[in-house]
Motif scaffolding. Structure first.
Motif, PDB file in Angstrom:
ATOM      1  N   ALA A  27      -2.521   9.476  -2.479  1.00  0.00           N
ATOM      2  CA  ALA A  27      -2.955   9.448  -1.082  1.00  0.00           C
ATOM      3  C   ALA A  27      -4.225   8.625  -0.936  1.00  0.00           C
ATOM      4  N   ARG A  28      -5.153   8.830  -1.841  1.00  0.00           N
ATOM      5  CA  ARG A  28      -6.403   8.063  -1.795  1.00  0.00           C
ATOM      6  C   ARG A  28      -6.132   6.571  -1.978  1.00  0.00           C
ATOM      7  N   LYS A  29      -5.226   6.243  -2.894  1.00  0.00           N
ATOM      8  CA  LYS A  29      -4.903   4.840  -3.144  1.00  0.00           C
ATOM      9  C   LYS A  29      -4.246   4.205  -1.925  1.00  0.00           C
ATOM     10  N   LEU A  30      -3.307   4.905  -1.306  1.00  0.00           N
ATOM     11  CA  LEU A  30      -2.635   4.357  -0.125  1.00  0.00           C
ATOM     12  C   LEU A  30      -3.622   4.142   1.017  1.00  0.00           C
ATOM     13  N   ASP A  32      -6.850   3.653   0.757  1.00  0.00           N
ATOM     14  CA  ASP A  32      -7.740   2.547   0.388  1.00  0.00           C
ATOM     15  C   ASP A  32      -7.070   1.193   0.615  1.00  0.00           C
ATOM     16  N   GLN A  33      -5.746   1.169   0.529  1.00  0.00           N
ATOM     17  CA  GLN A  33      -5.010  -0.078   0.710  1.00  0.00           C
ATOM     18  C   GLN A  33      -4.581  -0.300   2.160  1.00  0.00           C
ATOM     19  N   ASP A  36      -1.463   3.518   7.065  1.00  0.00           N
ATOM     20  CA  ASP A  36      -1.679   4.438   8.176  1.00  0.00           C
ATOM     21  C   ASP A  36      -1.742   5.862   7.620  1.00  0.00           C
ATOM     22  N   PRO A  37      -2.854   6.575   7.820  1.00  0.00           N
ATOM     23  CA  PRO A  37      -2.980   7.932   7.250  1.00  0.00           C
ATOM     24  C   PRO A  37      -1.850   8.867   7.657  1.00  0.00           C
ATOM     25  N   SER A  38      -1.273   8.638   8.834  1.00  0.00           N
ATOM     26  CA  SER A  38      -0.203   9.536   9.286  1.00  0.00           C
ATOM     27  C   SER A  38       1.053   9.409   8.434  1.00  0.00           C
ATOM     28  N   ARG A  39       1.174   8.304   7.676  1.00  0.00           N
ATOM     29  CA  ARG A  39       2.364   8.107   6.847  1.00  0.00           C
ATOM     30  C   ARG A  39       2.181   8.600   5.410  1.00  0.00           C
ATOM     31  N   VAL A  40       0.976   8.866   5.017  1.00  0.00           N
ATOM     32  CA  VAL A  40       0.732   9.274   3.637  1.00  0.00           C
ATOM     33  C   VAL A  40       1.500  10.547   3.249  1.00  0.00           C
ATOM     34  N   SER A  90      10.211   3.320  -1.041  1.00  0.00           N
ATOM     35  CA  SER A  90       9.452   2.678  -2.108  1.00  0.00           C
ATOM     36  C   SER A  90       8.127   3.419  -2.227  1.00  0.00           C
ATOM     37  N   GLY A  91       7.317   3.035  -3.211  1.00  0.00           N
ATOM     38  CA  GLY A  91       6.125   3.828  -3.478  1.00  0.00           C
ATOM     39  C   GLY A  91       4.795   3.158  -3.219  1.00  0.00           C
ATOM     40  N   THR A  92       4.785   1.865  -2.896  1.00  0.00           N
ATOM     41  CA  THR A  92       3.516   1.147  -2.800  1.00  0.00           C
ATOM     42  C   THR A  92       3.205   0.724  -1.378  1.00  0.00           C
ATOM     43  N   ALA A  93       1.907   0.559  -1.102  1.00  0.00           N
ATOM     44  CA  ALA A  93       1.473   0.104   0.216  1.00  0.00           C
ATOM     45  C   ALA A  93       1.961  -1.309   0.493  1.00  0.00           C
ATOM     46  N   THR A  94       1.937  -2.144  -0.527  1.00  0.00           N
ATOM     47  CA  THR A  94       2.378  -3.526  -0.360  1.00  0.00           C
ATOM     48  C   THR A  94       3.845  -3.584   0.049  1.00  0.00           C
ATOM     49  N   SER A  95       4.678  -2.800  -0.618  1.00  0.00           N
ATOM     50  CA  SER A  95       6.108  -2.807  -0.278  1.00  0.00           C
ATOM     51  C   SER A  95       6.328  -2.304   1.140  1.00  0.00           C
ATOM     52  N   ALA A  96       5.605  -1.268   1.541  1.00  0.00           N
ATOM     53  CA  ALA A  96       5.771  -0.729   2.894  1.00  0.00           C
ATOM     54  C   ALA A  96       5.415  -1.776   3.938  1.00  0.00           C
ATOM     55  N   ASP A  97       4.354  -2.524   3.684  1.00  0.00           N
ATOM     56  CA  ASP A  97       3.908  -3.542   4.636  1.00  0.00           C
ATOM     57  C   ASP A  97       4.922  -4.672   4.752  1.00  0.00           C
TER      58      ASP A  97
END
Length: 426
Positions: A27-30, A32-33, A36-40, A90-97
């Motif tokens: 959660a902290r990593k997402l 920081d990247q 959107d906190p609501s998606r964590v 997927s598991g990463t912020a980059t992939s979600a974006d």
């Protein structure tokens, strides 16, 4: 069904126990990247979107490359089955974006739940997929077992096993067999993976088309391409794509050699991980070269030797801009990156000697003349100088790469039908 092997039972207990700690870390990593906190909370199985009516096919992938490899497959399956909706996790912020900007019709993205019983069952209870396809080597035991327990047909597609993973699977053969027996279809992206799967007793594992070959060209911004092309003008420009630590020095040495022959040449460096940009800038400064940074909107001038493309989601632009690409991850033990991406964009391909991740693909590329291997910085510099001074030869390499990529796309419809049949979707 037989009782789960001891290593798997121990894993499940440990994973469930540490789940709260693991969630705090991811959660902290997402956040920081920039997520959107609501998606964590999706990482704990809390859905942030409603399940669509009708049938739902779930694809689970690890990160950007694996996720992008199935988007065209989803598009095709959507055309074949108009009543089907799709979920990709997927598991990463980059992939979600990146995925979020390219979702096909009737497709949603969620972060994958952590591999803990509560998170996975919460996820499955909400989404209730009619079938699921796990991509490449992203096999989380509890996610797999709980999905199967819910009566959901499972396929493993574009499977890839490295030599080190194969050795680990051999050590825990019973556990590997227990997990893999749940897949009604095992589609392998190369002969090596097929051999490893069959050595474990899964004779239905079969090599087929590499889904990354079907992904098509990466998107790019037309205006950005037009403006950057105008800025560069007639200068020779080449790309070092997806560099890793130790590789930036190699391409910078090659570029310095090129500058002796073509003083106005421009190198675009697109690091695999843009957070390395400050370190790469220091290397460029130490090499005595001038640079501009994409992330800081610094303009390319006549004095710019290196353009540091330290952003995400713009690889399609750089492949389209540069007639020649050195595809990195191949001068280190990373094992290479996807050569279909530059090929689809019509960029000639150079690469280093370490490409185990795409061994079969590069064999075909070499046979067709669509890619050239170089050993080190000196050989890279020599080849770039040669192609920079021989535009007709460079054009031939570009055309060959484009033709190689285009020849793969004919297999998309066939694979979509095969997967649907294997999962009982019609």
């Amino acid at each position: 069904m037989t009782k789960a092997p001891l290593p798997l039972r121990l894993y499940r207990s440990a994973a469930n126990l540490v789940a709260p700690l693991a969630y705090r870390r991811v959660a902290r990593k997402l956040k920081d990247q920039g997520t959107d906190p609501s998606r964590v909370p999706e990482r704990m199985g809390h859905a942030t979107a409603g399940r669509p009516d009708g049938r739902l096919l779930w694809f689970h992938a690890a990160s950007v490359g694996e996720s992008l490899s199935v988007l065209r497959l989803i598009e095709q399956m959507g055309l074949d089955t108009p009543d089907m909706s799709f979920l990709i996790t997927s598991g990463t912020a980059t992939s979600a974006d990146i995925i979020g900007r390219r979702l096909p019709p009737r497709t949603q993205h969620q972060f994958a739940p952590l591999d803990a019983h509560a998170a996975v069952t919460r996820f499955l209870s909400h989404w209730r997929p009619d079938a699921a396809a796990f991509v490449e080597s992203e096999l989380w035991p509890q996610m797999l077992l709980e999905t199967h327990a819910a009566g959901t047909p499972l396929a493993l597609i574009n499977a890839r096993i490295s030599e080190s993973s194969a050795r680990n699977w051999a050590r825990f053969r019973t556990t590997a067999q227990y997990l893999l027996q749940h897949f009604t279809m095992i589609h392998c992206q190369d002969a090596r993976t097929q051999a490893h799967m069959r050595s474990l007793g899964f004779i239905h594992a079969a090599q087929g088309v590499n889904l990354k070959s079907l992904a098509g060209p990466l998107p790019y911004d037309d205006h950005a391409l037009s403006q950057t092309t105008k800025t560069i003008g007639t200068r020779f420009v080449w790309l070092a794509a997806s560099t890793h630590p130790g590789e930036d020095e190699i391409v910078l040495d090659a570029h310095r050699a090129l500058l002796k022959e073509k003083p106005d040449a421009l190198l675009v460096i697109a690091p695999r991980h843009p957070e390395r940009a400050d370190h790469i800038k220091a290397l460029i400064d130490s090499a005595g070269l001038s640079l501009a940074r994409r992330s800081k909107s610094e303009p390319i001038t006549e004095q710019t030797h290196v353009y540091l493309a330290d952003t995400l989601g713009e690889m399609g632009l750089w492949y389209r801009l540069c007639p020649l690409t050195c595809l990195c991850g191949s001068f280190s033990d990373v094992g290479g990156h996807n050569p279909y991406e530059p090929a689809y964009a019509g960029s000639a391909i150079l690469h280093g000697p370490l490409y185990a991740n795409f061994g079969d693909t590069y064999a075909d590329l070499h046979a067709s003349g669509a890619a050239q291997q170089v050993a080190d910085a000196q050989a890279l510099g020599t080849m770039i100088i040669r192609l920079a001074q021989a535009p007709d030869e460079l054009t031939k390499h570009r055309d060959t790469a484009s033709a190689f990529a285009a020849a793969q796309s004919d297999e998309l419809e066939s694979f979509a039908r095969t997967l649907s049949k294997a999962l009982g979707l019609g």
